[in-house]
Design an enzyme around this catalytic site. Structure first.
Site, mmCIF file in Angstrom:
data_model
loop_
_atom_site.group_PDB
_atom_site.id
_atom_site.type_symbol
_atom_site.label_atom_id
_atom_site.label_comp_id
_atom_site.label_asym_id
_atom_site.label_seq_id
_atom_site.Cartn_x
_atom_site.Cartn_y
_atom_site.Cartn_z
ATOM 1 N N ASP A 83 0.976 -1.192 -0.023
ATOM 2 C CA ASP A 83 -0.139 0.129 -0.013
ATOM 3 C C ASP A 83 0.936 1.220 0.040
ATOM 4 O O ASP A 83 0.383 2.202 -0.261
ATOM 5 C CB ASP A 83 -1.043 0.103 1.111
ATOM 6 C CG ASP A 83 -0.261 -0.256 2.637
ATOM 7 O OD1 ASP A 83 0.602 -1.082 2.549
ATOM 8 O OD2 ASP A 83 -0.640 0.523 3.551
ATOM 9 N N ASP A 164 3.292 4.083 8.800
ATOM 10 C CA ASP A 164 2.394 3.632 9.382
ATOM 11 C C ASP A 164 1.757 4.148 11.186
ATOM 12 O O ASP A 164 0.805 3.828 11.416
ATOM 13 C CB ASP A 164 2.245 2.103 9.526
ATOM 14 C CG ASP A 164 1.772 1.493 8.127
ATOM 15 O OD1 ASP A 164 1.074 2.138 7.276
ATOM 16 O OD2 ASP A 164 2.189 0.378 7.715
ATOM 17 N N TYR A 192 -7.021 1.471 14.611
ATOM 18 C CA TYR A 192 -5.720 1.186 13.764
ATOM 19 C C TYR A 192 -4.808 0.915 14.858
ATOM 20 O O TYR A 192 -4.089 -0.258 14.654
ATOM 21 C CB TYR A 192 -5.352 2.528 13.179
ATOM 22 C CG TYR A 192 -4.122 2.282 12.264
ATOM 23 C CD1 TYR A 192 -4.425 2.122 10.862
ATOM 24 C CD2 TYR A 192 -2.729 2.397 12.516
ATOM 25 C CE1 TYR A 192 -3.556 2.131 9.888
ATOM 26 C CE2 TYR A 192 -1.961 2.071 11.740
ATOM 27 C CZ TYR A 192 -2.072 2.076 10.212
ATOM 28 O OH TYR A 192 -0.959 1.744 9.365
#
Length: 395
Positions: A83, A164, A192
């Site tokens: 990603d 991230d 998350y």
């Protein structure tokens, strides 16, 4: 469309409004996501991260409108899950000799994904790359959440590009945290962390301490998913420190599946008993067969204790419970209590098996669990309520 962040930094990523699942079908993203890429222009030009493969040609075309690709001096890959690196092959077809700065493990992963012999430059914590007036400082952050992960800090602008870390799967046109819906933003941020970073909480805590020791001024935190932390960026760092420390709220979550509603009735009455004994405690119920598994794991993260319930079928528990238990085990929750319950007909092994699995997964068992043969009558339902009251007292 590119968005200017500072005089030197431009967002060149992609907002994915339609994304509903991530990591295959593992993680639900009901609010979409974004793939944040950043262009830095000083005397030298650097690109930090790319976007997911489905948007690779669009990314390159948009980047061409923003900058002459041949003027990009460096590509910085903070983390190489697809990603983030998915557009790299399309970009390298345009500028094949441009050096790619990444960790040694990052090079290994890029080679494993794309089988290309590009111009890799390996970096480690403390290495610097001059762009002219500003410098990039690299900070390795292994297992936040892959072994190749690093952060990149831009001097002068005082920006931490954290990939991230500090991100969310959250699509928003506003780009910045202070312009986003705060309820949605924080719900996605904790979701998350719970589902992606919680297994690595010890590494998170150590990395936060290391960054603190570097004493770097911080104007912006720019992750690779979700909002840019512009207003008080330290708030998400403080939240991570709290979440990494065996986080729990005053909450109990019941997760069950039921064949003929007997186990469901047990769950509801146990919840009634918990509420009676501890009215200040938040109690939530989820059916593992129909409710969102990512949301369930988030609620387990927030809970100080959980109860797992299943009917007994084929000498075991139901497959939806097996699935959610495997997810919970993998997320390595700490300092939480648990117990099991369930109905059965001619067999009845499920409760014992659930208790054993919960203990193996790191939960402290409150008791041996509660079983009910066939459908619970009024006496059994009251026993469930009393079980809930006693469970609450142990917390």
């Amino acid at each position: 469309m590119a968005r200017k962040i500072t005089d030197k930094v431009t967002w060149v990523g992609k907002i994915d409004w339609e994304l509903e699942e991530f990591h295959g079908h593992e993680f639900t993203t009901r609010k979409g996501s974004s793939y944040n890429s950043y262009l830095i222009r000083d005397e030298k030009t650097a690109l930090i991260d790319t976007v997911w493969k489905p948007f690779d040609e669009e990314f390159v075309a948009n980047l061409k409108r923003e900058v002459d690709l041949s003027s990009i001096d460096y590509i910085i890959m903070n983390h190489n899950e697809i990603d983030h690196s998915g557009a790299l092959p399309a970009l390298m077809r345009e500028i094949p000799d441009t050096p790619i700065y990444c960790t040694r493990k990052g090079e290994e992963i890029i080679r494993g994904h794309y089988h290309a012999d590009w111009n890799f430059v390996n970096v480690k914590t403390g290495d610097r790359l001059s762009l002219g007036a500003a410098e990039l400082i690299f900070i390795e952050a292994p297992m936040l959440h892959w072994p190749d992960t690093m952060f990149t800090y831009l001097t002068g602008e005082n920006i931490l590009f954290s990939n991230d870390g500090f991100g969310q799967h959250y699509a928003t046109e506003s780009l910045y945290n202070d312009a986003a819906d705060q309820g949605e933003l924080w719900a996605e941020a904790v979701k998350y962390y719970a589902n992606i970073l919680n297994p690595f909480s010890p590494m998170v805590a150590r990395k936060l301490a290391e960054i603190q020791k570097l004493d770097l001024p911080l104007q912006l935190i720019c992750p690779s998913h979700g909002v840019i932390w512009k207003d008080n960026p330290a708030q998400i760092v403080e939240a991570y420190a709290k979440w990494a420390a065996a986080y729990q709220e005053n909450q109990v979550t019941l997760i069950y599946d039921s064949m003929w509603n007997a186990t469901r009735r047990m769950a509801e009455c146990i919840a009634e008993g918990i509420r009676e004994a501890a009215p200040e405690t938040t109690v939530k119920l989820y059916n593992a067969a129909v409710d969102d598994k990512t949301e369930i794991c988030t609620e387990v993260f927030k809970s100080k204790a959980i109860l797992i319930g299943s009917s007994t079928v084929n000498n075991g528990y139901l497959y939806s419970i097996a699935g959610i238990l495997e997810m919970i085990k993998g997320l390595k929750f700490k300092q939480k209590k648990a117990a099991a319950f369930g109905s059965y007909g001619w067999s009845g092994e499920a409760v014992k098996q659930l208790s054993e699995y919960l203990e193996k997964s790191g939960f402290a068992l409150v008791n041996e669990g509660l079983r009910c043969a066939w459908q619970p009558d009024e006496d059994k339902l009251e026993e469930c309520r009393e079980y809930g009251r006693k469970f609450a007292e142990t917390l």
